[in-house]
Every structure is written in C-alpha cells, then in structure tokens.
Scaffold this active site. Structure first.
Site, PDB file in Angstrom:
ATOM      1  N   GLU A  73      49.520  47.182  64.658  1.00 28.52           N
ATOM      2  CA  GLU A  73      48.014  47.051  64.214  1.00 28.52           C
ATOM      3  C   GLU A  73      46.689  48.238  63.481  1.00 28.52           C
ATOM      4  O   GLU A  73      47.087  47.924  62.241  1.00 28.52           O
ATOM      5  CB  GLU A  73      47.332  45.994  65.619  1.00 28.52           C
ATOM      6  N   GLU A 124      16.226  46.780  92.581  1.00 28.02           N
ATOM      7  CA  GLU A 124      15.013  46.244  92.575  1.00 28.02           C
ATOM      8  C   GLU A 124      13.863  47.060  92.146  1.00 28.02           C
ATOM      9  O   GLU A 124      12.595  46.680  91.622  1.00 28.02           O
ATOM     10  CB  GLU A 124      14.336  45.258  94.069  1.00 28.02           C
TER      11      GLU A 124
END
Lengths: 94, 530
Positions: free
Chosen positions: B24, B264
């Site tokens: 490919e 956080e």
C-alpha cells in the site's frame, strides 16, 4: 512500416516451467503473426536475475511487459488467450 | 504498525533482520510515518538489517491471459530475504493483491503456497489484513494460513477511542484470550494486559507511616503496609488531596521517590495549595524525589492514562504513587470498564511493590457514600473515608478507617483538622447520644468543663456541711454526755440518801424498840399490839 522498433516487449519468467515455455511460445507466435518486424522480445529469467523483479513490479509469472510504446502495460499469464493478449498490447489485428 | 514494530524490534533488539514488503504505502511514505514512532528505517536499511520493498500493483496496467502464478513475488521475497539473511517478514497488506489481481482462485492457492514457503524457510511472518464484514479478514485468509491471529480494532466509547488487541488464536501456546487495550505512543506500541494472570505478587510486612501520626495510630500504630493500596474517599472539600499530599510528603521525607498523578489541579497549583497547610511539595520536586503529572482526564481514554502511568512508573521507579483522584478518570465512562482498568493498575503497582494512595470523589454528602465507590473498594487494602459532618451551622471533617486488611485498626471517628501546621486528628466528642465536632465539640467540652467545676464546688460545700454537722452532733453528744453525767450523779446521790435515810430510820426504830423494851424476837408487826 517504420524501421524503428515499435514494440519493445519483456517477458519475465521463472525458470523453465511449463507455463514459461508456453508463454514464450505463445508470445513468439502472436508477435510473428501480428507484429512481424516491429518488435523486440527480451526474456528475463527471474531465477537468474532476481533483482530485476523489483524494477517492473513483477509479482506474477509469467508477465509480459510492454515497455514501448508507452504507457507500460503488463499482461500476466501464459498468454494462451490470443485475443486478450492483443487487446492488452493494444494491437489491432492486421 | 504492529508489524513494523515487530520488524524493527527484531532488527534492533534480537538481531533478526527483517523484510518489509508493502503493498500500500511506498518506501518513502512508510519511512516518514514510522519516524514519528522513533524508528529510523533508513539507518536500519543502511545497516543491512532491514529491507523495504514496495510492491506496486496497478490493476489498470494488468491484463490476465491464461495461467500464471506468483513466482515473481516469491523470487523478490526470496531475493530480499537472502540479501540480508532475514528471519522476519512482514506483508502489509495482502488484501491489496486481491484488489490488484482478478483471479482470486489463483491468488488463494498462491498465498497458501507462499505461507508454506515462508514456513519452510524458517521465517516468521506477520501478515496484515483488513477486517471483513463477516469473517476476520476480507478474503477469509486466516482460516488456513496463520498460526496466530491477532485482531486490532478501534472503538469509540463516549467520544474517546481506544485501540484494542486480541489474540484470537495462537497454535501451540496458552494465550490470554481477553481483549487488551493498546496504545501507539512515542516509544511504539504498548499493550496492557487486563490483569496479571495470577494474584501472586510478593507482599511485604513492612509498614510505612502515612504522615499523619494519629492516623497511623488508628491503623494499628504503624501506618499502612508497603505495597498496599489505600483508598481515600469522600465528598468534595473533605481533604482527600491533603491526605494524599501529606502521604507523598512523608514518603519524600524518608527519601523515597514519589509519583503524583493529578487530574484536577496543575502541579504548580498543587504545590501552592499544599503550601497553605504546611506541606512543601515544591522542595521535593526540586530535589527530584517527587514528580507531579498533571493532565485533564478527558485528554485521552482511561487506558491511555493507564499506559501513561505505566510509562511514568517504569521510568521514575517510585516507591509511592498517589493518584488524585481516580474518580475523575472515570468521567463519563461506564463503571464496568473502570474496574478492570483500575485492577490492572493496582496489580501492576503491587507487582512493583509500590504503595499507592488513590483518592476518590463521592457524590454528595449523605450516608450513601459508602456504596458509591466505583466498585473499587474491594480492590483496596485500606480504605479511609472522609466525611463532612454538618451540624450547628458548620461543616467539620471527620475521618474513619472503613477497612484495613491485615492490621488491627481503630473503629473510632476522628475529627480531621486542616491548619497551616498541617493535618491534625482530634478526638471527637463522644456524647451520650451523638458525636460532636468542630465548635460544637469545643462548646460541648467547655460546657463539660464548667459543669465539672460546679459539681466539684458542690461537692466541696457538701463535704464541709457534712463536717460541720458532724461537729454539731458531736457537741450535742458532749452536752448530753454531761447531762448524763449530772443525771447519774444525781441518781447516785439520791440512792445514797435513800440508803442513809432507811438506815437512819431503822436505827431509830431499833432505838425506840429498845427503849420500849420490846421482845427481842418481836418484829415491827407486833408493834401494833403495844
């Protein structure tokens, strides 16, 4: 008929298999019949020259490559179907 | 990609040169693509460790006439293999042959011959194929050719995609049959096994302190086991991160390496915020003992986070890992996927003998906090629950040890006080009918103190009263005794007087009788006869 060779053909084979021999014979016959005097055939045995396989992107054997006239076309198989070989080489029967 | 890695690793690490035959991409494209993974193909080619061969098939150029075979391909491959003595071969993607050559019957036969040929030459081959609608590969190759089939796919769940890998079959080996997430990262491809196959990691009996002295006491006096996992859960603002930071700091103080994953806050923010409660993380970061990795949980899938953690742990070799919080990692993801992933993480860390502290946010306050733990609590060795107790117009933090495997631990609630001196645990007021914390506790204690003082006073007064009464009684007793003495003297006196009187009376009678010459035998009775 020009003197320059119009058709430059290369036939890739791998050893002297039945298919290779058949392909050679078929090619000779077809060329003689339809392209007498305008062609040149080069037969490459990949077993002897494996490097050459990459150059023309040969996968299948036998493969007939039409190097001239452009564009390059390939015909794979033992060339037993004359009609299709002629179509593939873009040669109209004379 | 997997195939490329297989080849490159083979070439670089195992000394097995390889051939990459691609159908490919062409050589230049492939080289450019894998360079992003850190593979330098050109160098490998120059070192004769790798051969790249691009096979180009253009359907339009090909006519088919009669019989043929793929000997050409064989010869090319053979040539490539021989030129470098390759042990590994990759064919990427054989499907391209099918689209290039119309005669599938020949192709199938030839491919089968090809695989046979590869085996006969002792070559390990990776053949990639596209996945078909019904079958595993579009042209049904896998049934007869492969010894090992690996499926890769990419799934998107809640907008976050995860690549997964599954070993479908592998002849002659016991293989994991599960799906494993994998990741294409900077260092190539990495796969995460779901769990270690057995639970057989080594355990340590060593204990490490948590950095909070009273908490250690609650945990049987020595803290948690090395290599164990600790879950700190609680609703927002209960001080989970502080416990985590404290834990990290304590480890740094012992000279251990700590990795802190924060989902956080940014690392600078953590350092600043923890400074406010007397925990100086910046110092340890500078010393290189602490690494803080901050990222948003939505940046990537859970598996990717996990892989990142793996990478970080592998490169940093910490002995303590703090994840703050794990519950954020699970945002918008179904809990069923979270548990195995965390299990993987915990297993991984346990195998490395790393002590971990996870914090987990639980929704809301309330009494239901104990059962909404993402189902991970069972994986944890120690579980601390922080809870806000709202009472009397204020919220106070309390800490419980819900469980702690393999050690005697306190069943008591402690009040958890954050100040600029750090974290302190204070005994809560255990009243007659409830637990009091914060100012209520202080007020209650004040109340207790005054009550006690008053009682003491009362008692003293009572005592002195009693003493004076006793004195009074004693005085009374003395008076009475005097009286009694007087009385008894009186009695003695009257008795003696009486005796005297009687005696005198007798004497006078006798005298009278004598005088009257009465019978000596006569008695007083005869006196009437006179």
């Amino acid at each position: 008929m020009s003197k320059t060779v119009a058709f430059e053909l290369r036939l890739y084979v791998a050893g002297q298999t039945a298919k290779s021999i058949a392909a050679c014979a078929n090619l000779q016959r077809i060329c003689e019949t339809h392209l007498a005097g305008q062609y040149r055939i080069e037969i490459i045995d990949l077993i002897k020259n494996p490097k050459l396989a990459a150059g023309d992107q040969i996968l299948a054997v036998p493969t007939l490559v039409r190097r001239l006239p452009k564009p390059i076309t390939k015909i794979i198989g033992d060339l037993s179907d004359e009609e299709r070989v002629l179509v593939g080489l873009d040669v109209r029967p004379i | 990609m997997l195939a490329m890695e297989f080849l490159v690793r083979g070439a670089t690490q195992y000394g097995e040169p390889g051939v990459f035959m691609m159908f490919e991409e062409n050589v230049a494209e492939l080289t450019a693509n894998v360079r992003s993974l850190g593979f330098d193909l050109e160098k490998l080619v120059a070192q004769k460790k790798l051969v790249l061969d691009h096979v180009h098939i253009e359907r339009s150029e090909i006519e088919e006439t009669g019989e043929y075979d793929l000997e050409g391909l064989f010869i090319r491959l053979d040539h490539a293999v021989k030129s470098i003595g390759a042990k590994r071969v990759v064919l990427d993607t054989v499907e391209a042959l099918f689209s290039g050559l119309p005669n599938h019957a020949i192709l199938r036969a030839e491919l089968r011959r090809l695989f046979r040929w590869l085996k006969d030459h002792g070559l390990t081959a990776v053949i990639t194929g596209e996945r078909g609608e019904q079958s595993l590969t579009r042209y049904g190759l896998e049934e007869y050719v492969a010894d090992c089939v690996i499926i890769l796919d990419q799934r998107i769940h809640e907008q976050i995609s995860t690549r997964r890998l599954r070993v479908l079959k592998y002849r002659g080996s016991a293989h994991g049959t599960n799906e494993y997430p994998f990741l294409i990262g900077e260092r190539g491809l990495s796969v995460l096994p779901i769990t270690s196959l057995r639970l057989d990691h080594e355990v340590s009996a060593k204990r490490i302190p948590t950095g909070i002295a009273r908490l250690d006491e609650m945990l049987g006096g020595h803290g948690v086991f090395r290599g164990s996992s600790v879950l700190v859960s609680g609703s927002s603002g209960t001080g989970k991160s502080s416990v985590g930071a404290r834990f990290a700091e304590a480890a740094c103080r012992r000279g251990e390496r700590v990795l802190l994953f924060a989902y956080e806050e940014s690392s600078a923010q953590i350092v600043r915020n923890m400074g406010s409660i007397g925990i100086d993380l910046g110092l340890w970061v500078k010393k290189g003992l602490l690494q803080i990795h901050s990222s948003r949980p939505t940046l990537q899938g859970l598996e990717q986070h996990l892989l990142m953690m793996h990478d970080a742990v592998r490169s940093f070799h910490p002995s303590v890992v703090v994840v703050d919080p794990i519950s954020n990692l699970t945002l918008d993801r179904d809990a069923s996927a979270v548990k195995p992933t965390l299990m993987r993480l915990i297993d991984f860390l346990k195998q490395q003998q790393i002590t971990t502290l996870f914090t987990s946010l639980t929704a809301g306050g309330g009494e239901t906090t104990e059962n909404s733990q993402l189902g991970v609590s069972s994986l944890m060795d120690t579980w601390l629950l922080l809870r806000n107790v709202e009472f009397n117009g204020e919220r106070n933090r309390t800490i419980y040890v819900l469980k702690s495997r393999g050690m005697a631990h306190s069943n008591q609630v402690r009040e958890f006080v954050l100040s600029d001196k750090g974290i302190e645990l204070v005994d809560v007021y255990l009243g007659a009918d409830r637990v009091l914390t914060g100012t209520a506790r202080v007020a209650q204690e004040e109340l207790e103190r005054t009550a006690a003082a008053r009682r003491e006073e009362d008692h003293q007064r009572k005592l002195s009263q009693l003493a004076s009464r006793q004195k009074a009684i004693e005085a009374q007793i003395a008076a009475l005794r005097c009286e009694a003495e007087v009385e008894s003297a009186e009695v003695a006196f009257s008795l003696s007087r009486e005796t005297l009187h009687q005696r005198t009376a007798q004497q006078s009678t006798d005298v009278m009788a004598y005088l009257r010459g009465a019978d000596k035998t006569g008695s007083g009775g005869k006196k009437g006869k006179r």
